[in-house]
Design a protein around this motif. Structure first.
Motif, PDB file in Angstrom:
ATOM      1  N   THR A  48       4.089  -5.081   9.947  1.00 40.00           N
ATOM      2  CA  THR A  48       4.305  -4.785   8.533  1.00 40.00           C
ATOM      3  C   THR A  48       3.571  -3.516   8.104  1.00 40.00           C
ATOM      4  O   THR A  48       4.115  -2.700   7.347  1.00 40.00           O
ATOM      5  CB  THR A  48       3.834  -5.969   7.667  1.00 40.00           C
ATOM      6  OG1 THR A  48       4.478  -7.156   8.131  1.00 40.00           O
ATOM      7  CG2 THR A  48       4.164  -5.762   6.212  1.00 40.00           C
ATOM      8  N   SER A  49       2.347  -3.356   8.575  1.00 39.87           N
ATOM      9  CA  SER A  49       1.587  -2.162   8.187  1.00 39.87           C
ATOM     10  C   SER A  49       2.230  -0.898   8.747  1.00 39.87           C
ATOM     11  O   SER A  49       2.233   0.149   8.083  1.00 39.87           O
ATOM     12  CB  SER A  49       0.131  -2.272   8.622  1.00 39.87           C
ATOM     13  OG  SER A  49       0.036  -2.341  10.030  1.00 39.87           O
ATOM     14  N   GLY A  50       2.796  -0.972   9.941  1.00 33.87           N
ATOM     15  CA  GLY A  50       3.499   0.191  10.492  1.00 33.87           C
ATOM     16  C   GLY A  50       4.679   0.589   9.629  1.00 33.87           C
ATOM     17  O   GLY A  50       4.893   1.771   9.336  1.00 33.87           O
ATOM     18  N   ILE A  51       5.439  -0.409   9.180  1.00 37.11           N
ATOM     19  CA  ILE A  51       6.594  -0.130   8.322  1.00 37.11           C
ATOM     20  C   ILE A  51       6.145   0.419   6.971  1.00 37.11           C
ATOM     21  O   ILE A  51       6.717   1.377   6.448  1.00 37.11           O
ATOM     22  CB  ILE A  51       7.446  -1.406   8.151  1.00 37.11           C
ATOM     23  CG1 ILE A  51       8.075  -1.791   9.493  1.00 37.11           C
ATOM     24  CG2 ILE A  51       8.523  -1.205   7.094  1.00 37.11           C
ATOM     25  CD1 ILE A  51       8.749  -3.138   9.494  1.00 37.11           C
ATOM     26  N   MET A  52       5.102  -0.188   6.409  1.00 39.38           N
ATOM     27  CA  MET A  52       4.614   0.257   5.087  1.00 39.38           C
ATOM     28  C   MET A  52       4.064   1.680   5.148  1.00 39.38           C
ATOM     29  O   MET A  52       4.338   2.490   4.254  1.00 39.38           O
ATOM     30  CB  MET A  52       3.530  -0.699   4.574  1.00 39.38           C
ATOM     31  CG  MET A  52       4.002  -2.115   4.350  1.00 39.38           C
ATOM     32  SD  MET A  52       5.030  -2.282   2.921  1.00 39.38           S
ATOM     33  CE  MET A  52       3.801  -2.216   1.657  1.00 39.38           C
ATOM     34  N   ILE A  53       3.296   1.984   6.169  1.00 43.80           N
ATOM     35  CA  ILE A  53       2.737   3.333   6.292  1.00 43.80           C
ATOM     36  C   ILE A  53       3.853   4.352   6.503  1.00 43.80           C
ATOM     37  O   ILE A  53       3.868   5.419   5.884  1.00 43.80           O
ATOM     38  CB  ILE A  53       1.695   3.390   7.422  1.00 43.80           C
ATOM     39  CG1 ILE A  53       0.460   2.590   7.021  1.00 43.80           C
ATOM     40  CG2 ILE A  53       1.318   4.832   7.752  1.00 43.80           C
ATOM     41  CD1 ILE A  53      -0.542   2.385   8.140  1.00 43.80           C
ATOM     42  N   GLY A  54       4.815   4.015   7.365  1.00 43.77           N
ATOM     43  CA  GLY A  54       5.952   4.914   7.577  1.00 43.77           C
ATOM     44  C   GLY A  54       6.754   5.121   6.310  1.00 43.77           C
ATOM     45  O   GLY A  54       7.150   6.242   5.980  1.00 43.77           O
ATOM     46  N   TYR A  59       8.446   8.365   1.753  1.00 46.04           N
ATOM     47  CA  TYR A  59       8.644   8.486   0.312  1.00 46.04           C
ATOM     48  C   TYR A  59       7.899   9.709  -0.239  1.00 46.04           C
ATOM     49  O   TYR A  59       8.423  10.444  -1.068  1.00 46.04           O
ATOM     50  CB  TYR A  59       8.177   7.216  -0.396  1.00 46.04           C
ATOM     51  CG  TYR A  59       8.395   7.243  -1.878  1.00 46.04           C
ATOM     52  CD1 TYR A  59       9.660   7.057  -2.403  1.00 46.04           C
ATOM     53  CD2 TYR A  59       7.327   7.460  -2.747  1.00 46.04           C
ATOM     54  CE1 TYR A  59       9.873   7.086  -3.771  1.00 46.04           C
ATOM     55  CE2 TYR A  59       7.525   7.496  -4.115  1.00 46.04           C
ATOM     56  CZ  TYR A  59       8.797   7.305  -4.623  1.00 46.04           C
ATOM     57  OH  TYR A  59       8.996   7.341  -5.976  1.00 46.04           O
ATOM     58  N   GLY A  60       6.688   9.912   0.259  1.00 44.43           N
ATOM     59  CA  GLY A  60       5.909  11.077  -0.171  1.00 44.43           C
ATOM     60  C   GLY A  60       6.591  12.377   0.199  1.00 44.43           C
ATOM     61  O   GLY A  60       6.661  13.315  -0.612  1.00 44.43           O
ATOM     62  N   LEU A  61       7.106  12.460   1.402  1.00 38.43           N
ATOM     63  CA  LEU A  61       7.809  13.672   1.827  1.00 38.43           C
ATOM     64  C   LEU A  61       9.103  13.874   1.039  1.00 38.43           C
ATOM     65  O   LEU A  61       9.479  15.008   0.723  1.00 38.43           O
ATOM     66  CB  LEU A  61       8.093  13.633   3.324  1.00 38.43           C
ATOM     67  CG  LEU A  61       6.876  13.794   4.240  1.00 38.43           C
ATOM     68  CD1 LEU A  61       7.281  13.615   5.698  1.00 38.43           C
ATOM     69  CD2 LEU A  61       6.229  15.153   4.031  1.00 38.43           C
ATOM     70  N   ASP A  62       9.796  12.765   0.732  1.00 39.15           N
ATOM     71  CA  ASP A  62      11.007  12.884  -0.087  1.00 39.15           C
ATOM     72  C   ASP A  62      10.682  13.405  -1.477  1.00 39.15           C
ATOM     73  O   ASP A  62      11.443  14.200  -2.051  1.00 39.15           O
ATOM     74  CB  ASP A  62      11.723  11.531  -0.198  1.00 39.15           C
ATOM     75  CG  ASP A  62      12.596  11.241   1.004  1.00 39.15           C
ATOM     76  OD1 ASP A  62      13.029  12.207   1.657  1.00 39.15           O
ATOM     77  OD2 ASP A  62      12.830  10.051   1.286  1.00 39.15           O
ATOM     78  N   PRO A  69      16.615   9.928   0.163  1.00 39.74           N
ATOM     79  CA  PRO A  69      16.575   8.861   1.165  1.00 39.74           C
ATOM     80  C   PRO A  69      16.305   9.292   2.607  1.00 39.74           C
ATOM     81  O   PRO A  69      16.026   8.457   3.458  1.00 39.74           O
ATOM     82  CB  PRO A  69      17.961   8.242   1.062  1.00 39.74           C
ATOM     83  CG  PRO A  69      18.838   9.367   0.672  1.00 39.74           C
ATOM     84  CD  PRO A  69      17.990  10.265  -0.193  1.00 39.74           C
ATOM     85  N   ILE A  70      16.368  10.576   2.896  1.00 33.76           N
ATOM     86  CA  ILE A  70      16.347  11.011   4.294  1.00 33.76           C
ATOM     87  C   ILE A  70      15.008  10.699   4.965  1.00 33.76           C
ATOM     88  O   ILE A  70      14.962   9.970   5.960  1.00 33.76           O
ATOM     89  CB  ILE A  70      16.669  12.519   4.390  1.00 33.76           C
ATOM     90  CG1 ILE A  70      18.086  12.775   3.918  1.00 33.76           C
ATOM     91  CG2 ILE A  70      16.503  13.002   5.822  1.00 33.76           C
ATOM     92  CD1 ILE A  70      18.429  14.231   3.764  1.00 33.76           C
ATOM     93  N   PHE A  71      13.925  11.244   4.461  1.00 34.09           N
ATOM     94  CA  PHE A  71      12.621  11.032   5.094  1.00 34.09           C
ATOM     95  C   PHE A  71      12.184   9.573   5.006  1.00 34.09           C
ATOM     96  O   PHE A  71      11.533   9.059   5.905  1.00 34.09           O
ATOM     97  CB  PHE A  71      11.550  11.941   4.474  1.00 34.09           C
ATOM     98  CG  PHE A  71      11.677  13.371   4.885  1.00 34.09           C
ATOM     99  CD1 PHE A  71      11.527  13.744   6.207  1.00 34.09           C
ATOM    100  CD2 PHE A  71      11.950  14.359   3.948  1.00 34.09           C
ATOM    101  CE1 PHE A  71      11.646  15.069   6.595  1.00 34.09           C
ATOM    102  CE2 PHE A  71      12.061  15.684   4.318  1.00 34.09           C
ATOM    103  CZ  PHE A  71      11.915  16.042   5.646  1.00 34.09           C
ATOM    104  N   LEU A  72      12.553   8.902   3.904  1.00 31.06           N
ATOM    105  CA  LEU A  72      12.184   7.493   3.746  1.00 31.06           C
ATOM    106  C   LEU A  72      12.769   6.655   4.873  1.00 31.06           C
ATOM    107  O   LEU A  72      12.065   5.880   5.527  1.00 31.06           O
ATOM    108  CB  LEU A  72      12.666   6.987   2.384  1.00 31.06           C
ATOM    109  CG  LEU A  72      12.360   5.519   2.068  1.00 31.06           C
ATOM    110  CD1 LEU A  72      10.863   5.309   1.950  1.00 31.06           C
ATOM    111  CD2 LEU A  72      13.067   5.105   0.795  1.00 31.06           C
TER     112      LEU A  72
END
Length: 116
Positions: A48-54, A59-62, A69-72
């Motif tokens: 879960t933490s891997g998914i949340m951090i990714g 989201y930050g890069l978007d 939606p691309i980077f997310l």
């Protein structure tokens, strides 16, 4: 008067007592294994933490590049892959620990069988 104890027998008894105490200390250290529930929660949290951090990074890069939606999506998938790799590493580590504990127990059983 009482007869004085034999010093050789006393030394042998002390050696045997310290040997038994050492064996108990080793087994108490080996008893620090995690329960299956604890291991399962650890793996769930790692994934879960891997998914949340990714997802956070994506989201930050978007937001920075205005490409919603691309980077997310890309970073959620990368976080999932990183989480799976971490879970596999944890499972491998736990398997190696269990194998070492079984080998130590087998070795202790063999040495106890030859003494008796």
């Amino acid at each position: 008067m009482a007869q004085e104890p034999d010093p050789d027998r006393l030394r042998a008894l002390e050696a045997r007592i310290s040997e038994v105490k050492g064996a108990k200390a080793k087994t108490s250290d080996a008893g620090k294994n995690f329960s299956q529930g604890e291991v399962a929660w650890r793996m769930v949290i790692e994934l879960t933490s891997g998914i949340m951090i990714g997802g956070s990074i994506g989201y930050g890069l978007d937001c920075v590049f205005s490409t919603r939606p691309i980077f997310l999506v890309v970073f959620i998938l990368l976080g999932f892959v990183a989480g799976i790799r971490t879970v596999i590493g944890t499972a491998r580590d736990l398997q190696e620990r269990q194998l070492r504990a079984m080998q130590a127990q087998t070795q202790a059983d063999k040495s106890a069988g030859t003494e008796g």
